[in-house]
Design a protein around this motif. Sequence first.
Motif, PDB file in Angstrom:
ATOM      1  N   LYS A  75     -18.555 127.944  85.389  1.00 17.20           N
ATOM      2  CA  LYS A  75     -18.662 128.765  86.611  1.00 17.20           C
ATOM      3  C   LYS A  75     -19.464 130.045  86.364  1.00 17.20           C
ATOM      4  CE  LYS A  75     -14.779 126.793  88.857  1.00 17.20           C
ATOM      5  NZ  LYS A  75     -14.585 126.631  90.246  1.00 17.20           N
ATOM      6  N   ARG A  76     -19.394 130.600  85.171  1.00 20.75           N
ATOM      7  CA  ARG A  76     -20.125 131.829  84.845  1.00 20.75           C
ATOM      8  C   ARG A  76     -21.635 131.609  84.940  1.00 20.75           C
ATOM      9  NH1 ARG A  76     -22.204 136.138  84.589  1.00 20.75           N
ATOM     10  NH2 ARG A  76     -22.084 137.629  82.911  1.00 20.75           N
ATOM     11  N   PHE A  77     -22.040 130.384  84.675  1.00 21.04           N
ATOM     12  CA  PHE A  77     -23.456 130.059  84.734  1.00 21.04           C
ATOM     13  C   PHE A  77     -23.835 129.386  86.045  1.00 21.04           C
ATOM     14  CE2 PHE A  77     -23.029 131.072  80.377  1.00 21.04           C
ATOM     15  CZ  PHE A  77     -24.288 131.407  79.908  1.00 21.04           C
ATOM     16  N   GLY A  78     -22.975 129.534  87.049  1.00 21.89           N
ATOM     17  CA  GLY A  78     -23.304 129.050  88.379  1.00 21.89           C
ATOM     18  C   GLY A  78     -22.948 127.600  88.651  1.00 21.89           C
ATOM     19  N   GLY A  79     -22.173 126.995  87.773  1.00 18.83           N
ATOM     20  CA  GLY A  79     -21.783 125.604  87.987  1.00 18.83           C
ATOM     21  C   GLY A  79     -20.676 125.487  89.020  1.00 18.83           C
ATOM     22  N   THR A  80     -20.433 124.282  89.457  1.00 17.39           N
ATOM     23  CA  THR A  80     -19.407 124.014  90.455  1.00 17.39           C
ATOM     24  C   THR A  80     -18.285 123.194  89.804  1.00 17.39           C
ATOM     25  OG1 THR A  80     -20.441 121.946  91.131  1.00 17.39           O
ATOM     26  CG2 THR A  80     -21.152 123.961  92.276  1.00 17.39           C
ATOM     27  N   LYS A  81     -17.319 122.784  90.637  1.00 15.96           N
ATOM     28  CA  LYS A  81     -16.248 121.921  90.133  1.00 15.96           C
ATOM     29  C   LYS A  81     -16.816 120.600  89.606  1.00 15.96           C
ATOM     30  CE  LYS A  81     -12.404 123.678  92.795  1.00 15.96           C
ATOM     31  NZ  LYS A  81     -11.298 123.378  93.696  1.00 15.96           N
ATOM     32  N   ALA A  82     -17.859 120.144  90.223  1.00 15.68           N
ATOM     33  CA  ALA A  82     -18.504 118.914  89.745  1.00 15.68           C
ATOM     34  C   ALA A  82     -19.004 119.104  88.316  1.00 15.68           C
ATOM     35  CB  ALA A  82     -19.663 118.534  90.662  1.00 15.68           C
ATOM     36  N   GLY A  83     -19.557 120.263  88.029  1.00 19.58           N
ATOM     37  CA  GLY A  83     -20.021 120.559  86.674  1.00 19.58           C
ATOM     38  C   GLY A  83     -18.884 120.597  85.678  1.00 19.58           C
ATOM     39  N   VAL A  84     -17.747 121.163  86.098  1.00 19.74           N
ATOM     40  CA  VAL A  84     -16.574 121.211  85.224  1.00 19.74           C
ATOM     41  C   VAL A  84     -16.095 119.788  84.932  1.00 19.74           C
ATOM     42  CG1 VAL A  84     -14.173 121.964  85.030  1.00 19.74           C
ATOM     43  CG2 VAL A  84     -15.876 123.509  86.006  1.00 19.74           C
TER      44      VAL A  84
END
Length: 159
Positions: A75-84
């Motif tokens: 999230k710090r790098f702009g990711g979303t839940k999908a990225g997690v």
Amino acid sequence: MEILGWILIIISFIVAFVGTFYPIIPSVVFMLLGYVLYGLFFSFVELNWLFWVIQALFVVLLFSADMAANAFGVKRFGGTKAGVWGSTIGLLFGPFVIPVAGILIGPFLGAILAELIVTREGFKQAVRSGVGSLIGFLTSSVVKIIILSAMLVIFIFFI
């Protein structure tokens, strides 16, 4: 029998630390297994209620820190839940698909692919999310090592 007991205890502690970098190995389970083995081979007397309360608190801290570090990195790098989610899936399957290097490449590629497929924000943002997942994984591993070390020191203190 004492030597066998100590060998099994030490092996379970080593496996617990290996689990910090290989998430398919449940670190906490092997750490707790070492305590139980000590009790079975030697005695549970030294491992009193205070010991188990302290260890239980560390287990909660370990799980919380692990999840928070990974989510924070993405999230710090702009990711979303999908990225997690992609990072987590990549972390689990990466070591099997690409032995050794998969532990780092898996979460990175998992986050990128999930971001591209689900959010369709663009390649640059997906790569940023992948970098965040990698940083989150490495941070999580360092935190796990610190917490597992503290758990081990407390065990040694009590015995």
